[in-house]
Design a protein around this motif. Structure first.
Motif, PDB file in Angstrom:
ATOM      1  N   HIS A  73      74.654  16.399   9.118  1.00 53.41           N
ATOM      2  CA  HIS A  73      74.088  17.602   8.507  1.00 53.41           C
ATOM      3  C   HIS A  73      73.658  18.605   9.583  1.00 53.41           C
ATOM      4  O   HIS A  73      73.942  19.793   9.473  1.00 53.41           O
ATOM      5  N   ILE A  74      72.988  18.127  10.615  1.00 55.42           N
ATOM      6  CA  ILE A  74      72.547  19.008  11.703  1.00 55.42           C
ATOM      7  C   ILE A  74      73.756  19.608  12.421  1.00 55.42           C
ATOM      8  O   ILE A  74      73.780  20.804  12.742  1.00 55.42           O
ATOM      9  N   ILE A  75      74.762  18.791  12.660  1.00 52.29           N
ATOM     10  CA  ILE A  75      75.978  19.271  13.320  1.00 52.29           C
ATOM     11  C   ILE A  75      76.636  20.358  12.486  1.00 52.29           C
ATOM     12  O   ILE A  75      77.029  21.414  12.993  1.00 52.29           O
ATOM     13  N   ASP A  76      76.761  20.125  11.185  1.00 47.93           N
ATOM     14  CA  ASP A  76      77.376  21.112  10.299  1.00 47.93           C
ATOM     15  C   ASP A  76      76.542  22.380  10.211  1.00 47.93           C
ATOM     16  O   ASP A  76      77.082  23.488  10.137  1.00 47.93           O
ATOM     17  N   GLU A  77      75.223  22.233  10.214  1.00 47.70           N
ATOM     18  CA  GLU A  77      74.320  23.379  10.090  1.00 47.70           C
ATOM     19  C   GLU A  77      74.359  24.277  11.329  1.00 47.70           C
ATOM     20  O   GLU A  77      74.398  25.498  11.212  1.00 47.70           O
ATOM     21  N   VAL A  97      60.371  17.400  24.318  1.00 46.52           N
ATOM     22  CA  VAL A  97      60.699  18.320  23.234  1.00 46.52           C
ATOM     23  C   VAL A  97      61.334  19.547  23.872  1.00 46.52           C
ATOM     24  O   VAL A  97      60.728  20.183  24.742  1.00 46.52           O
ATOM     25  N   VAL A  98      62.555  19.850  23.452  1.00 48.44           N
ATOM     26  CA  VAL A  98      63.275  20.998  23.996  1.00 48.44           C
ATOM     27  C   VAL A  98      63.826  21.854  22.870  1.00 48.44           C
ATOM     28  O   VAL A  98      63.966  21.400  21.730  1.00 48.44           O
ATOM     29  N   HIS A  99      64.152  23.078  23.228  1.00 40.00           N
ATOM     30  CA  HIS A  99      64.822  23.991  22.308  1.00 40.00           C
ATOM     31  C   HIS A  99      66.226  24.229  22.844  1.00 40.00           C
ATOM     32  O   HIS A  99      66.399  24.564  24.018  1.00 40.00           O
ATOM     33  N   LEU A 100      67.209  24.031  21.985  1.00 45.47           N
ATOM     34  CA  LEU A 100      68.603  24.256  22.325  1.00 45.47           C
ATOM     35  C   LEU A 100      69.145  25.390  21.465  1.00 45.47           C
ATOM     36  O   LEU A 100      68.706  25.577  20.322  1.00 45.47           O
ATOM     37  N   LEU A 101      70.099  26.118  22.005  1.00 53.39           N
ATOM     38  CA  LEU A 101      70.700  27.234  21.283  1.00 53.39           C
ATOM     39  C   LEU A 101      72.084  26.872  20.776  1.00 53.39           C
ATOM     40  O   LEU A 101      72.744  25.990  21.329  1.00 53.39           O
ATOM     41  N   LYS A 102      72.500  27.595  19.755  1.00 52.57           N
ATOM     42  CA  LYS A 102      73.877  27.469  19.310  1.00 52.57           C
ATOM     43  C   LYS A 102      74.786  27.916  20.453  1.00 52.57           C
ATOM     44  O   LYS A 102      74.413  28.777  21.260  1.00 52.57           O
ATOM     45  N   ALA A 103      75.959  27.315  20.525  1.00 52.54           N
ATOM     46  CA  ALA A 103      76.933  27.705  21.552  1.00 52.54           C
ATOM     47  C   ALA A 103      77.205  29.200  21.408  1.00 52.54           C
ATOM     48  O   ALA A 103      77.216  29.749  20.306  1.00 52.54           O
ATOM     49  N   GLY A 104      77.381  29.856  22.517  1.00 51.51           N
ATOM     50  CA  GLY A 104      77.632  31.294  22.505  1.00 51.51           C
ATOM     51  C   GLY A 104      76.379  32.115  22.741  1.00 51.51           C
ATOM     52  O   GLY A 104      76.463  33.275  23.135  1.00 51.51           O
ATOM     53  N   GLU A 105      75.216  31.545  22.491  1.00 56.64           N
ATOM     54  CA  GLU A 105      73.947  32.224  22.781  1.00 56.64           C
ATOM     55  C   GLU A 105      73.592  31.985  24.246  1.00 56.64           C
ATOM     56  O   GLU A 105      73.758  30.896  24.758  1.00 56.64           O
ATOM     57  N   SER A 106      73.092  33.009  24.898  1.00 52.07           N
ATOM     58  CA  SER A 106      72.714  32.906  26.300  1.00 52.07           C
ATOM     59  C   SER A 106      71.293  32.371  26.437  1.00 52.07           C
ATOM     60  O   SER A 106      70.388  32.832  25.731  1.00 52.07           O
ATOM     61  N   VAL A 107      71.087  31.430  27.354  1.00 58.26           N
ATOM     62  CA  VAL A 107      69.752  30.871  27.557  1.00 58.26           C
ATOM     63  C   VAL A 107      68.815  31.871  28.250  1.00 58.26           C
ATOM     64  O   VAL A 107      67.619  31.635  28.300  1.00 58.26           O
ATOM     65  N   ILE A 108      69.351  32.970  28.744  1.00 63.64           N
ATOM     66  CA  ILE A 108      68.476  33.980  29.347  1.00 63.64           C
ATOM     67  C   ILE A 108      68.065  35.061  28.349  1.00 63.64           C
ATOM     68  O   ILE A 108      67.242  35.899  28.660  1.00 63.64           O
ATOM     69  N   ASN A 109      68.610  34.990  27.140  1.00 62.86           N
ATOM     70  CA  ASN A 109      68.249  35.929  26.085  1.00 62.86           C
ATOM     71  C   ASN A 109      66.831  35.619  25.595  1.00 62.86           C
ATOM     72  O   ASN A 109      66.552  34.506  25.172  1.00 62.86           O
ATOM     73  N   VAL A 112      66.150  35.509  20.758  1.00 67.10           N
ATOM     74  CA  VAL A 112      67.077  34.714  19.962  1.00 67.10           C
ATOM     75  C   VAL A 112      66.468  34.502  18.579  1.00 67.10           C
ATOM     76  O   VAL A 112      65.277  34.239  18.441  1.00 67.10           O
ATOM     77  N   ASP A 113      67.289  34.637  17.560  1.00 66.41           N
ATOM     78  CA  ASP A 113      66.850  34.370  16.195  1.00 66.41           C
ATOM     79  C   ASP A 113      66.397  32.912  16.119  1.00 66.41           C
ATOM     80  O   ASP A 113      67.155  32.004  16.482  1.00 66.41           O
ATOM     81  N   PRO A 114      65.164  32.637  15.676  1.00 65.67           N
ATOM     82  CA  PRO A 114      64.683  31.244  15.593  1.00 65.67           C
ATOM     83  C   PRO A 114      65.591  30.330  14.762  1.00 65.67           C
ATOM     84  O   PRO A 114      65.598  29.121  14.963  1.00 65.67           O
ATOM     85  N   ALA A 115      66.365  30.904  13.848  1.00 62.95           N
ATOM     86  CA  ALA A 115      67.299  30.094  13.060  1.00 62.95           C
ATOM     87  C   ALA A 115      68.451  29.571  13.916  1.00 62.95           C
ATOM     88  O   ALA A 115      69.158  28.653  13.507  1.00 62.95           O
ATOM     89  N   ASP A 116      68.641  30.149  15.101  1.00 60.29           N
ATOM     90  CA  ASP A 116      69.703  29.724  16.010  1.00 60.29           C
ATOM     91  C   ASP A 116      69.183  28.780  17.102  1.00 60.29           C
ATOM     92  O   ASP A 116      69.877  28.510  18.071  1.00 60.29           O
ATOM     93  N   ILE A 117      67.946  28.310  16.949  1.00 63.41           N
ATOM     94  CA  ILE A 117      67.339  27.408  17.929  1.00 63.41           C
ATOM     95  C   ILE A 117      67.096  26.056  17.264  1.00 63.41           C
ATOM     96  O   ILE A 117      66.457  25.968  16.224  1.00 63.41           O
ATOM     97  N   GLY A 139      65.370  19.765  14.140  1.00 62.87           N
ATOM     98  CA  GLY A 139      65.192  20.763  13.111  1.00 62.87           C
ATOM     99  C   GLY A 139      65.279  22.163  13.675  1.00 62.87           C
ATOM    100  O   GLY A 139      65.103  22.381  14.874  1.00 62.87           O
ATOM    101  N   ALA A 140      65.550  23.108  12.787  1.00 61.73           N
ATOM    102  CA  ALA A 140      65.587  24.500  13.215  1.00 61.73           C
ATOM    103  C   ALA A 140      64.193  24.941  13.601  1.00 61.73           C
ATOM    104  O   ALA A 140      63.216  24.598  12.937  1.00 61.73           O
ATOM    105  N   LEU A 141      64.094  25.671  14.678  1.00 61.67           N
ATOM    106  CA  LEU A 141      62.796  26.130  15.139  1.00 61.67           C
ATOM    107  C   LEU A 141      62.126  26.988  14.072  1.00 61.67           C
ATOM    108  O   LEU A 141      60.907  26.942  13.908  1.00 61.67           O
ATOM    109  N   VAL A 142      62.883  27.722  13.321  1.00 60.50           N
ATOM    110  CA  VAL A 142      62.322  28.591  12.293  1.00 60.50           C
ATOM    111  C   VAL A 142      61.543  27.765  11.267  1.00 60.50           C
ATOM    112  O   VAL A 142      60.546  28.231  10.718  1.00 60.50           O
ATOM    113  N   CYS A 143      61.938  26.519  11.026  1.00 60.77           N
ATOM    114  CA  CYS A 143      61.226  25.662  10.077  1.00 60.77           C
ATOM    115  C   CYS A 143      59.971  25.055  10.686  1.00 60.77           C
ATOM    116  O   CYS A 143      59.052  24.683   9.969  1.00 60.77           O
ATOM    117  N   ALA A 144      59.937  24.934  12.003  1.00 58.62           N
ATOM    118  CA  ALA A 144      58.800  24.305  12.676  1.00 58.62           C
ATOM    119  C   ALA A 144      57.632  25.272  12.874  1.00 58.62           C
ATOM    120  O   ALA A 144      56.504  24.846  13.044  1.00 58.62           O
TER     121      ALA A 144
END
Length: 148
Positions: A73-77, A97-109, A112-117, A139-144
């Motif tokens: 589910h997380i992979i698909d989301e 505890v770390v925050h990861l971004l969707k591929a294509g997002e820059s870690v220096i940005n 970033v939309d919390p839904a993409d973390i 989980g999505a950071l936006v939910c946390a």
């Protein structure tokens, strides 16, 4: 005398940092295994990740199909993840505890939309730090974040 104190302080800090680095190497290895599994995205990769990273005492009673479905589910989301860590939110000897971004997002940005973390929490076993003491917290950071 103050030079001697400074030298002692530098040595103590150096040894402390070296110990933390050694602890973090195991946590980073587990995190890298998770990212590889996630980006591979197959059921086989998920099952292999669970068998290789969960504490062996957890495996006999583990509801494998439910864990596989959770990770799928997380992979698909989220889709593929950037392999670089965006932010380290918390690090302790047996917790990361770390925050990861969707591929294509820059870690220096910085915007970033919390839904993409994706927030990833891993707890290692104090006696066997190469293993997770429980499944990953994901989980999505936006939910946390609390509602404003």
């Amino acid at each position: 005398m103050s030079t001697l104190k400074s030298l002692c302080l530098i040595l103590l800090l150096g040894f402390g940092t070296q110990h933390l680095s050694a602890q973090s190497a195991t946590q980073n290895d587990l995190l890298d295994q998770f990212i590889r599994m996630h980006n591979t995205g197959t059921e086989t990769a998920i099952r292999t990740f669970i068998r290789e990273t969960y504490h062996p005492a957890l495996l006999p009673d583990l509801a494998m199909d439910k864990h596989v479905a959770f990770y799928q589910h997380i992979i698909d989301e989220f889709g593929p993840l950037n392999t670089e860590v965006y932010k380290v939110a918390d690090v302790k000897p047996h917790k990361l505890v770390v925050h990861l971004l969707k591929a294509g997002e820059s870690v220096i940005n910085l915007h970033v939309d919390p839904a993409d973390i994706l927030e990833v929490e891993l707890d290692t076993d104090p006696d066997l730090p190469n293993y997770l003491s429980r499944g990953l917290g994901l989980g999505a950071l936006v939910c946390a974040r609390p509602k404003e």
